[in-house]
Design an enzyme around this catalytic site. Structure first.
Site, PDB file in Angstrom:
ATOM      1  CG  ASP A  34      -2.335   0.542   0.817  1.00 40.37           C
ATOM      2  OD1 ASP A  34      -2.407   1.727   0.439  1.00 40.37           O
ATOM      3  OD2 ASP A  34      -3.327  -0.218   0.892  1.00 40.37           O
ATOM      4  CG  HIS A  70      -4.383   2.130  -2.104  1.00 41.94           C
ATOM      5  ND1 HIS A  70      -4.384   2.913  -0.972  1.00 41.94           N
ATOM      6  CD2 HIS A  70      -5.688   1.956  -2.450  1.00 41.94           C
ATOM      7  CE1 HIS A  70      -5.646   3.209  -0.640  1.00 41.94           C
ATOM      8  NE2 HIS A  70      -6.452   2.651  -1.530  1.00 41.94           N
ATOM      9  CD  GLU A 126     -10.067   3.735  -0.962  1.00 40.16           C
ATOM     10  OE1 GLU A 126     -10.972   4.126  -0.205  1.00 40.16           O
ATOM     11  OE2 GLU A 126      -8.942   3.355  -0.537  1.00 40.16           O
TER      12      GLU A 126
END
Length: 555
Positions: free
Chosen positions: A188, A259, A329
């Site tokens: 991440d 990410h 995301e």
């Protein structure tokens, strides 16, 4: 479908036994109980030897009994029955034997967890409390099988790293609750946690951040201690082997194309260099969604193919048929500003930046399929079109999972409003760093993985469910324990047992069985949230969270 925990109430005290998750049927045996002693043999039919080793190591340690190899129909007898479903088992306790039969070694192993529970909470310790203690298995017959084939937990080790021994401990806790999938979130913005020998800077640089936000990202508090850690390839091999012995599949996650700030920090050429100076980036020290995403280049594809070649070697297909590629995301702002990304959109003939993300995912779906694996990703991978063989983790609610299932894609239901265990457990002021909606033990118990109204054909694409554990505000094992337990016990029953509709579930009966289960968690050293609220040492007064009020929306 037979209701969970169908029992003869006059002869079996289900609350005292406290079996969790509840079995399909639990009845009194015609004879028994069965006493364990130094002369109790353990007979393992071909194909069950691994479970026998686990039983000797686990029950042998706590009882002090040898459970010597036996043959015949005495003692503890393990056998396979091909007429049973693979994870189904039958546990019959009589005065002369404990007979455990399963549809496969996995079924035998699930039944061994029930046998351990029947011996009482002290069977979950690591050494005897007293020499010469008498142990006996209650006189019951259990017939059981799971509702779902995918019963998982996702653990984020990127935001806060859990050392290898803590990961192994969590595999034991999953096994004790008959869960069978460990989703391992390894990369991440805040850290890269798996050694890739071809790209050493991923761990030399990408696994360390200079400091860490303490609390929610709106908090003004910082921990200025440099933070990091990673698993060596031998650590990963050990974790995978340990999971396999417990019949747990491991789903590694390598997050792309968002990410990815830790990745870009280690290898700046992977970022959108025509938009920002990626050499100035550092591993992110805050929470939320970083704007720095991967560049849509052939070099990026080749880089992650190299990463995945090593990942596939570390996570063999027998244990890890799925590889999670994230896909969630991913802000598109840099792609909108990037001449290179816009040229790529034109070259590929895709509609927009969503199509560009779909191109990323489709490429790796095909790449993994050629190597006998399946891609799974968060439900944003639906945007721009989903590759035919890809599966979806539906996290933003039920909606993505419904759309995917109706389109013929396999789905794992893990909606944040229901089964994100980083969300707070109570609305009181003492909850540590309160995040999200209140999701109490009862709320989790009433979670239903298959949304109402789904067509029968689409419902067949619901592989199962998993609870997700994001660790932004969980700095160590104790904080993870607090957020995960006791709610994981309720989730495990939802995933395993044939429960009625949510409103009709007997939470009071489940709560009564939890009395025995809390004692098991105590024996295991789990730092769970007590029913009456957190202990003072579990509280974090003054550390800002992000509580959300009211009932979560069903979306």
């Amino acid at each position: 479908m037979t209701p969970a925990n169908s029992v003869s109430p006059d002869t079996v005290d289900t609350a005292a036994l406290g079996l969790i998750p509840a079995p399909r049927t639990l009845t009194a045996s015609a004879s028994g109980p069965y006493p364990l002693g130094r002369d109790t043999p353990l007979s393992a039919a071909p194909g069950t030897e691994g479970v026998a080793r686990w039983l000797r190591a686990t029950l042998g340690a706590v009882t002090g009994l040898p459970l010597a190899e036996g043959a015949g129909d005495r003692g503890i007898v393990l056998a396979l029955d091909e007429e049973l479903a693979p994870e189904a088992y039958r546990l019959a306790v009589g005065a002369d034997a404990v007979r455990l039969t399963g549809g496969s070694a996995a079924g035998i192993f699930r039944g061994a967890q029930t046998l351990r529970q029947l011996l009482g909470p002290d069977a979950f310790r690591r050494a005897p409390l007293s020499a010469g203690r008498a142990w006996e298995v209650p006189a019951v017959v259990v017939e059981d099988e799971p509702r779902f084939g995918w019963r998982g937990m996702m653990l984020d080790v990127s935001r806060h790293f859990l050392p290898k021994d803590d990961v192994l401990r969590y595999l034991d806790l999953l096994a004790a609750h008959k869960l069978n999938v460990f989703h391992f979130h390894l990369t991440d913005d805040q850290g890269w946690r798996i050694e890739i020998k071809r790209y050493p800077r991923l761990t030399e640089v990408g696994s360390w951040r200079s400091r860490t936000k303490y609390g929610h990202r709106a908090s003004e508090l910082w921990d200025e201690t440099p933070y990091g850690g990673f698993y060596t390839q031998d650590d990963i091999r050990e974790i995978v082997a340990y999971a396999a012995e417990r019949h747990i599949r491991v789903v590694p996650e390598i997050d792309i194309p968002g990410h990815s700030q830790a990745t870009i920090t280690a290898y700046p050429e992977l970022g959108n260099t025509d938009v920002i100076d990626t050499t100035t980036l550092s591993v992110w020290d805050n929470w939320g969604v970083s704007p720095n995403v991967l560049a849509p280049t052939e070099n990026t594809l080749r880089f992650f193919e190299g990463v995945l070649e090593e990942v596939l070697e570390l996570f063999p297909a027998e244990t890890s048929p799925f590889v999670h590629m994230g896909g969630d995301e991913c802000p598109k702002d840099q792609w909108k500003e990037s001449p290179l990304a816009q040229a790529r959109i034109a070259e590929l003939g895709v509609k927009d930046e969503d199509g560009l993300q779909s191109w990323f995912i489709r490429h790796f779906d095909a790449w993994l399929t050629e190597r006998g694996r399946r891609l799974i990703g968060w439900d944003e991978i639906l945007e721009g079109g989903l590759a035919e063989g890809a599966a979806v983790s539906s996290w933003r609610g039920y909606g993505g999972g419904i759309a995917a299932a109706e389109a013929g894609h396999d789905v794992v239901m893990c909606p944040e409003q229901q089964v994100y265990l980083d969300h707070r457990q109570d609305g009181g002021p003492d909850e540590p760093m309160p995040i999200g909606y209140v999701r109490s033990l009862e709320d989790v118990y009433r979670f239903e993985p298959v949304p109402p109204g789904l067509s029968e054909e689409a419902a067949r694409h619901i592989l199962g469910t998993q609870a997700n554990v994001w660790t932004e505000v969980m700095q160590n094992r104790a904080r993870v324990d607090y957020q995960v337990f006791p709610r994981l016990a309720a989730f495990a029953e939802v995933a395993w047992s044939a429960l009625p509709a949510p409103a009709d579930r007997d939470f009071a009966a489940f709560d009564a069985r939890m009395t025995a289960h809390y004692a098991r968690l105590d024996a295991l050293g789990v730092d769970y949230r007590p029913p009456a609220g957190p202990y003072p040492r579990q509280q974090r007064p003054g550390v800002l969270g992000f509580p959300r009020e009211g009932a979560p929306p069903v979306v």
